[in-house]
Design a protein around this motif. Structure first.
Motif, PDB file in Angstrom:
ATOM      1  N   CYS A 264     -31.970-128.888  -2.381  1.00  0.00           N
ATOM      2  CA  CYS A 264     -32.414-130.237  -2.004  1.00  0.00           C
ATOM      3  C   CYS A 264     -31.311-131.290  -2.079  1.00  0.00           C
ATOM      4  O   CYS A 264     -31.399-132.333  -1.442  1.00  0.00           O
ATOM      5  CB  CYS A 264     -33.597-130.657  -2.875  1.00  0.00           C
ATOM      6  N   GLY A 265     -30.311-131.068  -2.885  1.00  0.00           N
ATOM      7  CA  GLY A 265     -29.205-132.026  -2.984  1.00  0.00           C
ATOM      8  C   GLY A 265     -29.463-133.178  -3.937  1.00  0.00           C
ATOM      9  O   GLY A 265     -28.612-134.045  -4.115  1.00  0.00           O
TER      10      GLY A 265
ATOM     11  N   GLY B  70     -13.539-135.464  -7.465  1.00  0.00           N
ATOM     12  CA  GLY B  70     -13.546-135.809  -6.042  1.00  0.00           C
ATOM     13  C   GLY B  70     -14.354-134.842  -5.180  1.00  0.00           C
ATOM     14  O   GLY B  70     -14.479-135.039  -3.980  1.00  0.00           O
ATOM     15  N   GLU B  71     -14.912-133.815  -5.776  1.00  0.00           N
ATOM     16  CA  GLU B  71     -15.702-132.839  -4.999  1.00  0.00           C
ATOM     17  C   GLU B  71     -17.179-132.979  -5.320  1.00  0.00           C
ATOM     18  O   GLU B  71     -17.545-133.234  -6.467  1.00  0.00           O
ATOM     19  CB  GLU B  71     -15.302-131.408  -5.389  1.00  0.00           C
ATOM     20  N   ILE B  72     -18.005-132.760  -4.304  1.00  0.00           N
ATOM     21  CA  ILE B  72     -19.459-132.790  -4.531  1.00  0.00           C
ATOM     22  C   ILE B  72     -19.884-131.475  -5.179  1.00  0.00           C
ATOM     23  O   ILE B  72     -19.534-130.391  -4.700  1.00  0.00           O
ATOM     24  CB  ILE B  72     -20.219-132.937  -3.189  1.00  0.00           C
ATOM     25  N   LYS B  73     -20.635-131.609  -6.256  1.00  0.00           N
ATOM     26  CA  LYS B  73     -21.185-130.416  -6.925  1.00  0.00           C
ATOM     27  C   LYS B  73     -22.686-130.614  -7.093  1.00  0.00           C
ATOM     28  O   LYS B  73     -23.157-131.747  -7.220  1.00  0.00           O
ATOM     29  CB  LYS B  73     -20.564-130.243  -8.319  1.00  0.00           C
ATOM     30  N   PHE B  74     -23.406-129.517  -7.138  1.00  0.00           N
ATOM     31  CA  PHE B  74     -24.830-129.576  -7.436  1.00  0.00           C
ATOM     32  C   PHE B  74     -25.015-129.136  -8.888  1.00  0.00           C
ATOM     33  O   PHE B  74     -24.722-127.978  -9.231  1.00  0.00           O
ATOM     34  CB  PHE B  74     -25.628-128.685  -6.490  1.00  0.00           C
TER      35      PHE B  74
ATOM     36  N   GLU C 164     -22.963-128.169 -16.707  1.00  0.00           N
ATOM     37  CA  GLU C 164     -21.805-128.617 -17.500  1.00  0.00           C
ATOM     38  C   GLU C 164     -20.561-128.689 -16.630  1.00  0.00           C
ATOM     39  O   GLU C 164     -20.295-127.775 -15.838  1.00  0.00           O
ATOM     40  CB  GLU C 164     -21.592-127.652 -18.668  1.00  0.00           C
ATOM     41  N   PHE C 165     -19.805-129.767 -16.830  1.00  0.00           N
ATOM     42  CA  PHE C 165     -18.584-129.973 -16.054  1.00  0.00           C
ATOM     43  C   PHE C 165     -17.509-130.567 -16.961  1.00  0.00           C
ATOM     44  O   PHE C 165     -17.816-131.134 -18.021  1.00  0.00           O
ATOM     45  CB  PHE C 165     -18.848-130.948 -14.899  1.00  0.00           C
TER      46      PHE C 165
ATOM     47  N   GLU D 172     -21.062-143.141 -10.620  1.00  0.00           N
ATOM     48  CA  GLU D 172     -21.918-142.699  -9.518  1.00  0.00           C
ATOM     49  C   GLU D 172     -23.203-142.075 -10.079  1.00  0.00           C
ATOM     50  O   GLU D 172     -24.303-142.321  -9.593  1.00  0.00           O
ATOM     51  CB  GLU D 172     -21.170-141.679  -8.663  1.00  0.00           C
ATOM     52  N   LEU D 173     -23.061-141.271 -11.127  1.00  0.00           N
ATOM     53  CA  LEU D 173     -24.235-140.630 -11.733  1.00  0.00           C
ATOM     54  C   LEU D 173     -25.212-141.691 -12.252  1.00  0.00           C
ATOM     55  O   LEU D 173     -26.429-141.583 -12.047  1.00  0.00           O
ATOM     56  CB  LEU D 173     -23.776-139.692 -12.874  1.00  0.00           C
ATOM     57  N   MET D 174     -24.670-142.735 -12.888  1.00  0.00           N
ATOM     58  CA  MET D 174     -25.541-143.806 -13.400  1.00  0.00           C
ATOM     59  C   MET D 174     -26.281-144.490 -12.255  1.00  0.00           C
ATOM     60  O   MET D 174     -27.477-144.748 -12.340  1.00  0.00           O
ATOM     61  CB  MET D 174     -24.707-144.838 -14.168  1.00  0.00           C
ATOM     62  N   ASN D 175     -25.573-144.751 -11.175  1.00  0.00           N
ATOM     63  CA  ASN D 175     -26.207-145.406 -10.013  1.00  0.00           C
ATOM     64  C   ASN D 175     -27.304-144.536  -9.432  1.00  0.00           C
ATOM     65  O   ASN D 175     -28.381-145.014  -9.089  1.00  0.00           O
ATOM     66  CB  ASN D 175     -25.168-145.693  -8.920  1.00  0.00           C
TER      67      ASN D 175
END
Ligand code: FES
Length: 273
Positions: free
Chosen positions: A222-223, A231-235, A242-243, A252-255
């Motif tokens: 679903c994304g 700089g890379e999109i991860k799901f 964990e990253f 960005e995560l907070m937004n």
């Protein structure tokens, strides 16, 4: 159907559920989570597996009452069944014998941290746990963290228990004491994880963050859980959760977490009528 075998309130607005789920209990590894749906048309919510007991065939989930579904789930009592619990999902924590590992959990972040710390300890590491809460009445699982840690530092924002300050003050204390830290693993509110990453980056301490984005399917389709890492999109549901904390775009995560706040508020008001 997944039966609730034990339930208790751990702190204000935080419930612990022990759920009969023998297959998940057998397979679950530190860092993994489940997706729970409490009614046929209900929302799916990701919940970390805080503890598992393969012999009893149970998993322990912690639930913070923040929205309609979590308030509804808090009305479920021992003996009730949850129709859908899917998992274990996500990649297990990458664990090595690093040496001295500092596990940093804030509030409900203690759920992933507890299971991860168990695995890290079993791999032969020395563990210091830094656990942070706003105040004394919100603290839970100090005893459980003490049982698997070589040292525990509890911080409270208001100083009502333990060390006054934030988890970053607890980490700084260790650094000031001259402790060599080989790895930091953190989970909790996004601003807290961002602050932990900022501090450890200054000292070049490798740091992993267990992220908590919005999730829907939990299978990479679903994304909803997308995060930017280096700089890379991860799901987060399939590439994480964990990253490398030094590469996560926490702003960005907070937004993204704020995006549905008003809709969630309306749904909760409707439920509480
Ligand atoms: Fe849908 Fe991760 S929750 S892609």
């Amino acid at each position: 159907m997944y039966k609730i075998v034990r339930k208790q309130e751990l702190a204000e607005n935080v419930d612990e559920f022990v759920i009969e789920a023998p297959d998940i209990a057998r397979k679950a590894k530190p860092g993994q989570f489940v997706i729970v749906r409490i009614s046929r048309k209900g929302e799916r919510i990701p919940l970390t597996i805080a503890e598992k007991d393969p012999e009893e065939g149970t998993i322990t989930l912690m639930v913070q009452r923040v929205g309609k579904t979590t308030f509804h789930l808090s009305c479920f009592e021992e003996g009730h069944v949850i129709p859908d619990v899917v998992g274990p999902l996500g990649k297990p924590t990458h664990i090595e014998k690093w040496g001295h590992v500092v596990c940093v959990g804030g509030g409900l972040g203690l759920a992933p941290i507890h299971h991860i710390a168990q695995g890290v300890k079993e791999a032969g590491n020395r563990i210091t746990t830094v656990m942070g809460f706003r105040s004394k009445d919100l603290i839970f699982w100090e005893d459980k963290m003490k049982a698997i840690s070589d040292r525990v530092i509890v911080t409270t924002n208001d100083g009502s228990y333990g060390m006054k300050g934030l988890v970053t003050d607890g980490i700084q204390k260790l650094i000031d004491e001259g402790e060599k830290i080989d790895m930091v693993i953190t989970a909790g509110p996004v601003p807290m994880m961002k602050a932990v990453a900022g501090l450890t980056k200054k000292y070049n301490i490798p740091t992993v963050a267990s992220l908590n984005p919005i999730m829907v399917d939990g299978t990479g389709m679903c994304g909803a859980c997308r995060v930017t890492v280096g700089g890379e999109i991860k799901f987060a549901c399939v590439d994480g959760p964990e990253f490398d904390a030094h590469r996560v775009d926490f702003d960005e995560l907070m937004n993204r977490l704020r995006m549905f706040k008003s809709l969630e508020g309306e749904a909760l008001k409707e439920f509480q009528k």
